[in-house]
Design a protein around this motif. Sequence first.
Motif, short mmCIF file in Angstrom:
data_model
loop_
_atom_site.label_atom_id
_atom_site.label_comp_id
_atom_site.label_asym_id
_atom_site.label_seq_id
_atom_site.Cartn_x
_atom_site.Cartn_y
_atom_site.Cartn_z
N UNK A 38 0.83 -1.19 0.00
CA UNK A 38 0.00 0.00 0.00
C UNK A 38 0.87 1.25 0.00
N UNK A 39 1.90 1.26 0.85
CA UNK A 39 2.82 2.39 0.92
C UNK A 39 3.44 2.68 -0.44
N UNK A 40 4.00 1.65 -1.07
CA UNK A 40 4.67 1.86 -2.34
C UNK A 40 3.70 2.28 -3.44
N UNK A 41 2.54 1.64 -3.50
CA UNK A 41 1.54 2.02 -4.51
C UNK A 41 1.11 3.47 -4.35
N UNK A 42 0.84 3.86 -3.13
CA UNK A 42 0.38 5.22 -2.88
C UNK A 42 1.48 6.24 -3.15
N UNK A 43 2.70 5.93 -2.72
CA UNK A 43 3.79 6.88 -2.92
C UNK A 43 4.09 7.07 -4.41
N UNK A 44 4.20 5.97 -5.17
CA UNK A 44 4.49 6.09 -6.59
C UNK A 44 3.38 6.85 -7.32
N UNK A 45 2.13 6.60 -6.94
CA UNK A 45 1.02 7.33 -7.55
C UNK A 45 1.11 8.81 -7.22
N UNK A 46 1.41 9.12 -5.95
CA UNK A 46 1.58 10.52 -5.55
C UNK A 46 2.69 11.18 -6.36
N UNK A 47 3.82 10.50 -6.53
CA UNK A 47 4.96 11.07 -7.25
C UNK A 47 4.69 11.22 -8.74
N UNK A 48 3.77 10.43 -9.26
CA UNK A 48 3.51 10.44 -10.70
C UNK A 48 2.28 11.26 -11.10
N UNK A 49 1.76 12.07 -10.18
CA UNK A 49 0.53 12.82 -10.48
C UNK A 49 0.77 14.22 -11.05
N UNK A 50 2.01 14.65 -11.10
CA UNK A 50 2.27 16.03 -11.54
C UNK A 50 3.27 16.07 -12.70
N UNK A 51 3.12 17.07 -13.59
CA UNK A 51 4.12 17.28 -14.63
C UNK A 51 5.42 17.80 -14.01
N UNK A 52 6.46 17.87 -14.79
CA UNK A 52 7.77 18.23 -14.26
C UNK A 52 7.80 19.56 -13.51
N UNK A 53 7.08 20.55 -14.01
CA UNK A 53 7.12 21.89 -13.41
C UNK A 53 6.70 21.88 -11.95
N UNK A 54 5.77 20.99 -11.57
CA UNK A 54 5.25 20.95 -10.20
C UNK A 54 5.47 19.58 -9.55
N UNK A 55 6.35 18.78 -10.11
CA UNK A 55 6.56 17.43 -9.60
C UNK A 55 7.46 17.44 -8.37
N UNK A 56 7.07 16.75 -7.29
CA UNK A 56 7.87 16.77 -6.06
C UNK A 56 9.24 16.12 -6.20
N UNK A 57 9.42 15.23 -7.18
CA UNK A 57 10.73 14.61 -7.37
C UNK A 57 11.67 15.55 -8.13
N UNK A 58 11.14 16.33 -9.05
CA UNK A 58 11.94 17.29 -9.80
C UNK A 58 12.13 18.60 -9.03
N UNK A 143 -0.11 10.56 -14.22
CA UNK A 143 -0.77 11.59 -15.02
C UNK A 143 0.03 11.84 -16.30
N UNK A 144 -0.62 12.38 -17.28
CA UNK A 144 0.02 12.72 -18.55
C UNK A 144 1.17 13.69 -18.31
N UNK A 145 2.32 13.42 -18.92
CA UNK A 145 3.46 14.33 -18.84
C UNK A 145 4.26 14.26 -17.56
N UNK A 146 4.00 13.27 -16.70
CA UNK A 146 4.78 13.20 -15.46
C UNK A 146 6.17 12.64 -15.75
N UNK A 147 7.21 13.14 -15.06
CA UNK A 147 8.58 12.68 -15.32
C UNK A 147 8.97 11.44 -14.51
N UNK A 148 8.07 10.93 -13.68
CA UNK A 148 8.40 9.79 -12.82
C UNK A 148 8.22 8.47 -13.54
#
Length: 198
Positions: A38-58, A143-148
């Motif tokens: 659950x932790x990994x699924x939720x975290x990866x989904x959270x990280x992959x929800x934003x495009x690069x400009x607002x992505x928490x990993x970038x 999400x579309x355009x996410x860098x993750x």
Amino acid sequence: MRGRGAASVSAAGLVVAFAAGCGSGAATDDAARLASGDLQSRWWTWAATEPEETNPVADEDGSACAVNQADDVWFLAGTFGTKAERSCPVPAGVPIAFPVVNRIGAEADCVDFMRTAEGSVVLDGEAVEADRYSGETVTVTGAEGNPVTGEAGTFSATGCGLWVQMAALPPGKHTLEIRGRSGDFATEVDYSLAVARQ
């Protein structure tokens, strides 16, 4: 995938190392901990929800720390293999979770990745122990355009890595140093965390 790029997770796998912030060094109690899948699924989904400009990993300075956070856990992110220094507000009373170094891909990718996975977490000058998740099925929605993940839609993969789940931090300022490595991939993140009073 190492570093940035849009690669198919099912074909090439994905490596992203993440650093997170936590305060008093105390692990979460068993009742508050998320199951590893659950932790990994939720975290990866959270990280992959934003495009690069607002992505928490970038994110380079912490300005994207609060993007799409849930009410029951506060996620922190690392980098695509670079160094970063971030300042982040963290809500009081919410547990914190993050990977030190992690991967999604095929089962064989995780076997190889975990052979050399190592890292350290230091919260307010004290070492914090990470959990080792060798590999299990996770479900990720990007999400579309996410860098993750580099792709939109929902898919299943094998997730693995070194992860930390911590109890909510006491109000005040905290420092968190994350160092993660596997093979030739390495990440380094320093967080300055400010926990508001309730």
